[in-house]
Design a protein around this motif. Structure first.
Motif, PDB file in Angstrom:
ATOM      1  N   ASP A  42       2.758 -32.302 -49.777  1.00 59.36           N
ATOM      2  CA  ASP A  42       3.228 -33.662 -49.486  1.00 59.36           C
ATOM      3  C   ASP A  42       2.514 -34.723 -50.318  1.00 59.36           C
ATOM      4  O   ASP A  42       2.933 -35.880 -50.329  1.00 59.36           O
ATOM      5  N   ASN A  43       1.431 -34.353 -50.976  1.00 63.18           N
ATOM      6  CA  ASN A  43       0.652 -35.275 -51.799  1.00 63.18           C
ATOM      7  C   ASN A  43       0.439 -34.680 -53.185  1.00 63.18           C
ATOM      8  O   ASN A  43      -0.689 -34.352 -53.566  1.00 63.18           O
ATOM      9  N   ALA A  46      -2.797 -34.696 -55.819  1.00 61.71           N
ATOM     10  CA  ALA A  46      -4.088 -34.874 -55.144  1.00 61.71           C
ATOM     11  C   ALA A  46      -5.121 -33.979 -55.818  1.00 61.71           C
ATOM     12  O   ALA A  46      -4.808 -32.873 -56.245  1.00 61.71           O
ATOM     13  N   PRO A  60      -6.013 -38.481 -52.728  1.00 62.42           N
ATOM     14  CA  PRO A  60      -4.584 -38.483 -53.046  1.00 62.42           C
ATOM     15  C   PRO A  60      -4.316 -39.219 -54.354  1.00 62.42           C
ATOM     16  O   PRO A  60      -5.089 -40.088 -54.754  1.00 62.42           O
ATOM     17  N   ASP A  61      -3.224 -38.848 -54.997  1.00 60.03           N
ATOM     18  CA  ASP A  61      -2.821 -39.508 -56.238  1.00 60.03           C
ATOM     19  C   ASP A  61      -1.793 -40.593 -55.902  1.00 60.03           C
ATOM     20  O   ASP A  61      -0.710 -40.633 -56.457  1.00 60.03           O
ATOM     21  N   ARG A  62      -2.119 -41.410 -54.946  1.00 61.71           N
ATOM     22  CA  ARG A  62      -1.255 -42.517 -54.530  1.00 61.71           C
ATOM     23  C   ARG A  62      -2.141 -43.638 -54.002  1.00 61.71           C
ATOM     24  O   ARG A  62      -3.285 -43.415 -53.637  1.00 61.71           O
ATOM     25  N   ARG A  63      -1.591 -44.811 -53.983  1.00 64.52           N
ATOM     26  CA  ARG A  63      -2.336 -45.963 -53.471  1.00 64.52           C
ATOM     27  C   ARG A  63      -2.370 -45.878 -51.951  1.00 64.52           C
ATOM     28  O   ARG A  63      -1.348 -45.673 -51.303  1.00 64.52           O
ATOM     29  N   VAL A  64      -3.549 -46.007 -51.385  1.00 66.69           N
ATOM     30  CA  VAL A  64      -3.698 -46.022 -49.936  1.00 66.69           C
ATOM     31  C   VAL A  64      -4.123 -47.430 -49.550  1.00 66.69           C
ATOM     32  O   VAL A  64      -5.029 -48.002 -50.155  1.00 66.69           O
ATOM     33  N   SER A  65      -3.435 -47.975 -48.562  1.00 62.54           N
ATOM     34  CA  SER A  65      -3.821 -49.312 -48.110  1.00 62.54           C
ATOM     35  C   SER A  65      -3.875 -49.339 -46.598  1.00 62.54           C
ATOM     36  O   SER A  65      -3.177 -48.607 -45.909  1.00 62.54           O
TER      37      SER A  65
END
Length: 175
Positions: A42-43, A46, A60-65
């Motif tokens: 799902d990630n 990562a 993770p290879d996504r922006r986390v906010s």
């Protein structure tokens, strides 16, 4: 003064029995116990960033906010299950993170050290404003991991812990 004590006791008991308000069952959309293989699917992208005391840590290879606040996230898997998420953020974001947590959950006592803790049945949250770190921890899995880590720790040397006078006492008892 006497009337406030029963009210305080009732409030304290309610907090202990019910945890804190809006207690999450994981971090954002990731539930505690999420299997590492599924999380990696799902990630995509990562990366494993560390192995520490039985934990495998991934970024993770996504922006986390967190409510629009950009954070650097590290997902901790113990025994291949999501157990903890560590977030770090710029010092300038500390007031916004604190405001978010106090608004989302419940205000906790300010101990003067800028360290705040929310204890729940499912999730424990630790904010260390001095280190710009926020941790979400599965209560159940975190306890299991902590107990397992303690069991595998080297046992203290009993001879080193013994005081010099204790040896003489023990020798005297054997006679």
């Amino acid at each position: 003064m006497k009337r406030t004590r029963p009210l305080f006791v009732i409030l304290a008991a309610y907090i202990v029995l019910c945890g804190y308000g809006n207690e999450p069952q994981g971090f954002l959309d990731d539930p505690w116990g999420y299997k590492i293989n599924q999380w990696l699917k799902d990630n995509p992208g990562a990366k494993k960033v560390a192995d520490d005391a039985g934990f495998s840590w991934y970024a993770p290879d996504r922006r986390v906010s967190l409510s629009g606040i950009g954070v650097e996230a590290r997902y901790g898997f113990w025994k291949e299950e999501l157990t903890e998420v560590k977030l770090t953020f710029p010092e300038s974001s500390v007031p916004r993170v604190r405001e978010y947590l106090f608004g989302r959950f419940v205000e906790v006592a300010d101990n003067g050290n800028l360290v705040y803790t929310w204890f729940g049945y499912t999730t424990e949250i630790f904010l260390n404003s001095m280190e710009n770190e926020l941790r979400f921890v599965s209560h159940e899995l975190g306890q299991k991991a902590e107990n397992r880590i303690k069991k595998n720790a080297p046992a203290p040397d009993p001879a080193a812990a013994q005081k010099p006078g204790d040896k003489a006492k023990k020798k005297g008892k054997k006679k």
